[in-house]
Structure formats: structure tokens, C-alpha cells
Design a protein around this motif. Sequence first.
Motif, mmCIF file in Angstrom:
data_model
loop_
_atom_site.group_PDB
_atom_site.id
_atom_site.type_symbol
_atom_site.label_atom_id
_atom_site.label_comp_id
_atom_site.label_asym_id
_atom_site.label_seq_id
_atom_site.Cartn_x
_atom_site.Cartn_y
_atom_site.Cartn_z
ATOM 1 N N HIS A 175 -93.383 -1.163 1.230
ATOM 2 C CA HIS A 175 -92.008 -0.763 1.501
ATOM 3 C C HIS A 175 -91.072 -1.893 1.900
ATOM 4 C CE1 HIS A 175 -93.972 -1.153 5.229
ATOM 5 N NE2 HIS A 175 -93.223 -0.374 5.946
ATOM 6 N N LYS A 176 -91.569 -2.981 2.453
ATOM 7 C CA LYS A 176 -90.669 -4.012 2.969
ATOM 8 C C LYS A 176 -90.187 -4.993 1.912
ATOM 9 C CE LYS A 176 -91.982 -4.019 7.766
ATOM 10 N NZ LYS A 176 -92.411 -4.801 8.894
ATOM 11 N N THR A 223 -81.069 -18.885 4.616
ATOM 12 C CA THR A 223 -82.078 -18.930 5.680
ATOM 13 C C THR A 223 -83.451 -18.849 5.044
ATOM 14 O OG1 THR A 223 -82.317 -16.535 5.965
ATOM 15 C CG2 THR A 223 -80.525 -17.591 7.175
ATOM 16 N N ILE A 224 -84.492 -18.931 5.854
ATOM 17 C CA ILE A 224 -85.837 -18.738 5.323
ATOM 18 C C ILE A 224 -86.251 -17.270 5.405
ATOM 19 C CG2 ILE A 224 -86.647 -21.101 5.667
ATOM 20 C CD1 ILE A 224 -88.004 -20.221 8.218
ATOM 21 N N ASP A 225 -85.298 -16.423 5.639
ATOM 22 C CA ASP A 225 -85.530 -14.980 5.724
ATOM 23 C C ASP A 225 -85.626 -14.390 4.319
ATOM 24 O OD1 ASP A 225 -85.411 -12.252 6.104
ATOM 25 O OD2 ASP A 225 -83.672 -12.302 7.423
ATOM 26 N N PRO A 226 -86.711 -13.656 3.989
ATOM 27 C CA PRO A 226 -86.828 -13.069 2.656
ATOM 28 C C PRO A 226 -85.782 -11.990 2.384
ATOM 29 C CG PRO A 226 -88.614 -12.307 4.043
ATOM 30 C CD PRO A 226 -87.873 -13.360 4.825
ATOM 31 N N PHE A 227 -85.018 -11.598 3.376
ATOM 32 C CA PHE A 227 -83.974 -10.605 3.170
ATOM 33 C C PHE A 227 -82.604 -11.260 3.003
ATOM 34 C CE2 PHE A 227 -87.363 -8.505 5.550
ATOM 35 C CZ PHE A 227 -87.693 -7.531 4.628
ATOM 36 N N ASP A 228 -82.578 -12.568 2.861
ATOM 37 C CA ASP A 228 -81.350 -13.311 2.650
ATOM 38 C C ASP A 228 -80.751 -12.957 1.288
ATOM 39 O OD1 ASP A 228 -79.497 -15.605 3.187
ATOM 40 O OD2 ASP A 228 -80.511 -16.390 1.411
ATOM 41 N N ILE A 229 -79.442 -12.904 1.200
ATOM 42 C CA ILE A 229 -78.752 -12.570 -0.046
ATOM 43 C C ILE A 229 -79.100 -13.574 -1.142
ATOM 44 C CG2 ILE A 229 -76.470 -12.446 -1.138
ATOM 45 C CD1 ILE A 229 -75.484 -11.332 1.630
ATOM 46 N N GLY A 230 -79.134 -14.855 -0.797
ATOM 47 C CA GLY A 230 -79.478 -15.876 -1.786
ATOM 48 C C GLY A 230 -80.854 -15.667 -2.367
ATOM 49 N N ARG A 278 -91.354 -20.259 3.909
ATOM 50 C CA ARG A 278 -91.846 -18.879 3.907
ATOM 51 C C ARG A 278 -92.224 -18.480 2.497
ATOM 52 N NH1 ARG A 278 -90.471 -16.230 8.924
ATOM 53 N NH2 ARG A 278 -90.417 -18.026 10.292
ATOM 54 N N TYR A 279 -93.274 -17.720 2.393
ATOM 55 C CA TYR A 279 -93.648 -17.161 1.100
ATOM 56 C C TYR A 279 -93.461 -15.651 1.172
ATOM 57 C CZ TYR A 279 -97.966 -16.179 3.631
ATOM 58 O OH TYR A 279 -98.863 -15.755 4.552
ATOM 59 N N THR A 280 -93.105 -15.099 0.059
ATOM 60 C CA THR A 280 -92.880 -13.660 -0.022
ATOM 61 C C THR A 280 -93.565 -13.153 -1.273
ATOM 62 O OG1 THR A 280 -90.711 -13.935 0.978
ATOM 63 C CG2 THR A 280 -91.121 -11.865 -0.138
ATOM 64 N N PHE A 281 -94.424 -12.184 -1.116
ATOM 65 C CA PHE A 281 -94.995 -11.508 -2.268
ATOM 66 C C PHE A 281 -94.207 -10.235 -2.457
ATOM 67 C CE2 PHE A 281 -98.562 -14.098 -0.857
ATOM 68 C CZ PHE A 281 -98.835 -14.765 -2.038
ATOM 69 N N GLY A 303 -94.503 -13.684 -6.600
ATOM 70 C CA GLY A 303 -94.305 -14.382 -5.334
ATOM 71 C C GLY A 303 -93.123 -15.316 -5.411
ATOM 72 N N SER A 304 -92.557 -15.606 -4.276
ATOM 73 C CA SER A 304 -91.491 -16.596 -4.224
ATOM 74 C C SER A 304 -91.606 -17.371 -2.920
ATOM 75 C CB SER A 304 -90.117 -15.940 -4.352
ATOM 76 O OG SER A 304 -89.857 -15.127 -3.243
ATOM 77 N N LEU A 305 -91.108 -18.595 -2.958
ATOM 78 C CA LEU A 305 -91.101 -19.451 -1.781
ATOM 79 C C LEU A 305 -89.666 -19.695 -1.370
ATOM 80 C CD1 LEU A 305 -93.662 -22.216 -2.775
ATOM 81 C CD2 LEU A 305 -93.972 -20.474 -1.029
ATOM 82 N N ILE A 306 -89.423 -19.660 -0.090
ATOM 83 C CA ILE A 306 -88.121 -20.036 0.439
ATOM 84 C C ILE A 306 -88.317 -21.397 1.082
ATOM 85 C CG2 ILE A 306 -86.239 -19.396 1.967
ATOM 86 C CD1 ILE A 306 -87.206 -16.501 1.743
#
Length: 187
Positions: A135-136, A30-37, A124-127, A67-70
Motif C-alpha cells: 500500500h505505501k 529530498t530523499i523522500d520517496p514521496f517527493d514530487i520529483g 534511499r532505495y524504493t521498490f 526499483g528506484s534510487l534517490i
Amino acid sequence: MCWQQDLIERVIQQVLGNEVSGVSTYNADTIDPFDIGHALGVIAEGINQGDFRASRGKKRKSSCTRGSLIIPVSCLPKTTHYEFTPGNNLNFYPANHRHFDLSISDAEELATVILNGIRNQAIRYTFIKNEPKSHKLTYHLQAVIAYSHCLQVFGNLNHSEPPSSWANGQDLTASEQLETLKHLAQV
């Protein structure tokens, strides 16, 4: 929307690292930053850095940010070729079956697609910060997600006696991979 050329160039330099082939990417469900992948990809990318390893005895700086991009495959332009390359993910075995390499025919086109995707929230981007206040999306949280998944798949994760199905990497043994994962997850 037309993007300024200097912004497109920064995406090519900073996100793609000026590479047009062999750009490593990981399949996320998924584009969820909490995805296992995503978590497995973050750990696979980070485990190659010396300051991540428990055996080095160095602690990462608290201001360390990555940073990472999904990017869903459906967002990639048709000129971008991707190939399943598990052997190229060399130091974190559980991410092998999710590893792909991109070959980019037109870096400007892909940079524009990335910018449009972020604007449209299709990408989605995630820092990920190594700070207690963030915390997240900390490395620790990504490591916990990866550790939990590995625990379900492999059972006991004793680094002194790694699961028989966990393979050594190019530079890290199965034992060192597990020790680092446990160090990052703080278990």
C-alpha cells in the motif's frame, strides 16, 4: 568499508545498466520517496512501457516490481558529470525540467558510492510494486502524487483537450500522456 567485487559488478549491471554515459536521472527535492520529483521520474520512466498505457488494454501483472534510487547530487563522486537534458525525457512532459543525464568516468567508484550511501542512509532505495498489499509504494500512489502535482500546475487535465502548455512527447501525444497518467492514478 570494502565491498566484494561481485557486488560492485552487480550494481554496475543492475543499477547502472552497464552504461557509462546518458544514464537518465531525475532531480528530486529530498530523499523522500514521496517527493514530487521522484513521482514524476517514476512516471516518466514507466510511461515508456507499453503495459502502462490505457490504450493498450493490457493490465500489468500484479507481481510487477521496479526499483528506484534517490541519490542526492551531493553524494555523486566528483568524476561523475551530470547535465540538464530536458529534451532527453521524451514522453512525460511535466518531468522535463527535472531530467538530467549522467556521464560516469569510473563506474566502480559510483557503484561503491551507491553502496556506501545506501548503508549510510544518504541514498534511499524504493521498490515500487504493483500489488494491493504494498500500500505505501505502489505505482498507483506515485501516479496519484504526480497527478496531484500536474493538477496544481496545469489546472484541468482533460486528455481530450490537454492544457496548451503541455507538450507532445517523441512517441506520445499530450493527450496520450494525460490518458496514461489518469489511468495509472485511477481518476
